[in-house]
Enzyme design. Structure first.
Site, PDB file in Angstrom:
ATOM      1  N   LYS A 100       0.845  -0.896  -0.109  1.00  0.00           N
ATOM      2  CA  LYS A 100       0.067   0.060  -0.083  1.00  0.00           C
ATOM      3  C   LYS A 100       0.979   1.187  -0.183  1.00  0.00           C
ATOM      4  O   LYS A 100       0.836   2.032   0.591  1.00  0.00           O
ATOM      5  CB  LYS A 100      -0.910   0.058   1.108  1.00  0.00           C
ATOM      6  CG  LYS A 100      -2.019   1.029   1.177  1.00  0.00           C
ATOM      7  CD  LYS A 100      -3.126   0.746   0.150  1.00  0.00           C
ATOM      8  CE  LYS A 100      -3.979   2.134   0.047  1.00  0.00           C
ATOM      9  NZ  LYS A 100      -4.692   2.113  -1.068  1.00  0.00           N
ATOM     10  N   ASP A 159      -5.430  -2.768  -2.532  1.00  0.00           N
ATOM     11  CA  ASP A 159      -6.999  -2.609  -2.778  1.00  0.00           C
ATOM     12  C   ASP A 159      -6.977  -3.041  -4.131  1.00  0.00           C
ATOM     13  O   ASP A 159      -7.979  -3.859  -4.448  1.00  0.00           O
ATOM     14  CB  ASP A 159      -7.444  -1.327  -2.578  1.00  0.00           C
ATOM     15  CG  ASP A 159      -6.740  -0.085  -2.972  1.00  0.00           C
ATOM     16  OD1 ASP A 159      -5.384  -0.550  -3.288  1.00  0.00           O
ATOM     17  OD2 ASP A 159      -6.836   0.973  -3.013  1.00  0.00           O
TER      18      ASP A 159
END
Ligand code: IPM
Ligand code: MG
Length: 359
Positions: free
Chosen positions: A187, A220
């Protein structure tokens, strides 16, 4: 002779591990491999009786006296905080420095996957989850607990050594297995310190593998991509937490969490194998838990012992059971835990006998 410690644990753990042990006995009796197995009663029962989850001496013996550990499941509603499970499972991962959590996710029978099989494609995903640090490291604390001013801090620990060794393990595996694509999942757009380190190490290690296609993806986007094109990804290397989450998602895609195995490894040193599913207290004792995840763990254990041929034999036999519909209710079947275990054990024994004693 390899010594294996069996930890049945809680809930459905003893049921599924009983079937894995049945397979180990078949291997011991029918193949050229000889095994010694000891059962270890680490569990909620023992914790509730004695207040002890696992002792320092037990950690040392499990580390020094065994080539591998096979664990059923840990977790019991009578221990609501699951302290014993954390002490035993995370304790073994950390104390034995099992820095690789390897979780293969393959669609064995397309009918079991909730996703339509992509044209000609097939999910064959190998997750390398960092297993000794990250947000699981236990660094942090609580201030002013129980008040409206409470502060809870959980630190995400990423060391160069920790990142380097898991990334190297993933690249080595991709090369050995002839897999052509490796993806770093992080991330880095929001967690820039950790992301910076992981990306630098990944790029540096990649230099030694010019034939491998490399990618980096945010977690994600990866969650979305695994649904969108599950057949695209091969080796995924990621942090402890992201690996935990993505491996449940991927297990559901392969046909259900009852099928998914995992290996906690310190390559060349020690290994602990456990099905990805938990103790499932709601169905414990009913004899319907799917033993295939645990039996799949035996094939990973065989790989660890250098018995690749036997490992592939066992995987093919699990696949036969799936194809012939010898499955538990979670996969829409009517067989019970023992029925599936016995079927695989008998078929494997037959195949090994045909192949001769040196299979
Ligand atoms: C797993 C489990 C464990 C984890 C839990 C039981 C602490 O979810 O093995 O994936 O988060 O590692
Ligand atoms: Mg998990």
């Amino acid at each position: 002779m390899p010594r294996i410690a069996l930890i049945p644990g809680d809930g459905v753990g003893p049921e599924v591990l009983g079937e894995a042990a049945r397979i180990l006995r078949v291997l011991d009796q029918t193949s050229s491999l000889r095994l010694e197995m000891d059962e270890w009663p680490l569990s909620a029962d023992r914790y509730l009786e004695t207040g002890i989850a696992i002792t320092d001496d037990e950690f040392s013996r499990l580390e020094g006296e065994y080539q591998a550990i096979l664990l059923g499941a840990l977790g019991d509603p009578r221990v609501p905080g699951n302290e014993h499970a954390r002490d035993i499972l995370l304790g073994l991962r950390f104390r034995l420095d099992l820095y690789v959590n390897y979780r293969p996710c393959r669609v064995l029978l397309p009918a079991h996957s909730p996703l339509r099989a992509p044209e000609g494609g097939k999910m064959d995903l190998h997750i390398f989850r960092e297993n000794t640090e990250g947000i699981y490291a236990g660094m942090g604390g609580t201030l002013r607990a129980g008040t409206r001013d409470e502060v809870a801090i959980e630190e995400d620990v990423n060391t160069w050594k920790g990142v380097d060794r898991i990334v190297r393990a993933a690249f080595r595996f991709a090369e050995i297995r002839g897999l052509t694509r490796i993806t770093l999942v992080d991330k880095a757009n929001a967690m820039t310190h950790a992301g910076g380190l992981w990306r630098r190490v990944f790029t540096e290690v990649a230099e030694a593998y010019p034939d491998l296609e490399t990618e980096a993806m945010y977690v994600d986007a990866m969650a979305m991509d695994l649904i969108r094109r599950p057949d695209h990804h091969r080796v995924v290397v990621t942090s402890n937490l992201f690996g935990d989450i993505l491996s449940d998602l991927a297990a559901a895609l392969m046909g259900g969490i009852g099928l998914a195995p995992s290996a906690n490894l310190h390559p060349g040193r020690h290994a602990l194998f456990e099905p990805v599913h938990g103790s499932a207290p709601d169905i414990a004792g009913e004899g319907v838990a799917n033993p295939m995840g645990a039996i799949f763990c035996v094939s990973l254990l065989l790989d660890h012992l250098g018995e690749e041929k036997l490992a592939r034999h066992l995987e093919a036999t699990i696949q036969d059971a799936l194809r012939e519909g010898v499955v538990t209710p979670d996969l829409g079947g009517t067989s019970d835990t023992v029925g599936v275990g016995r079927w695989i054990a008998d078929r494997l024994a037959g195949n090994l006998a045909e192949d001769g004693p040196h299979a």
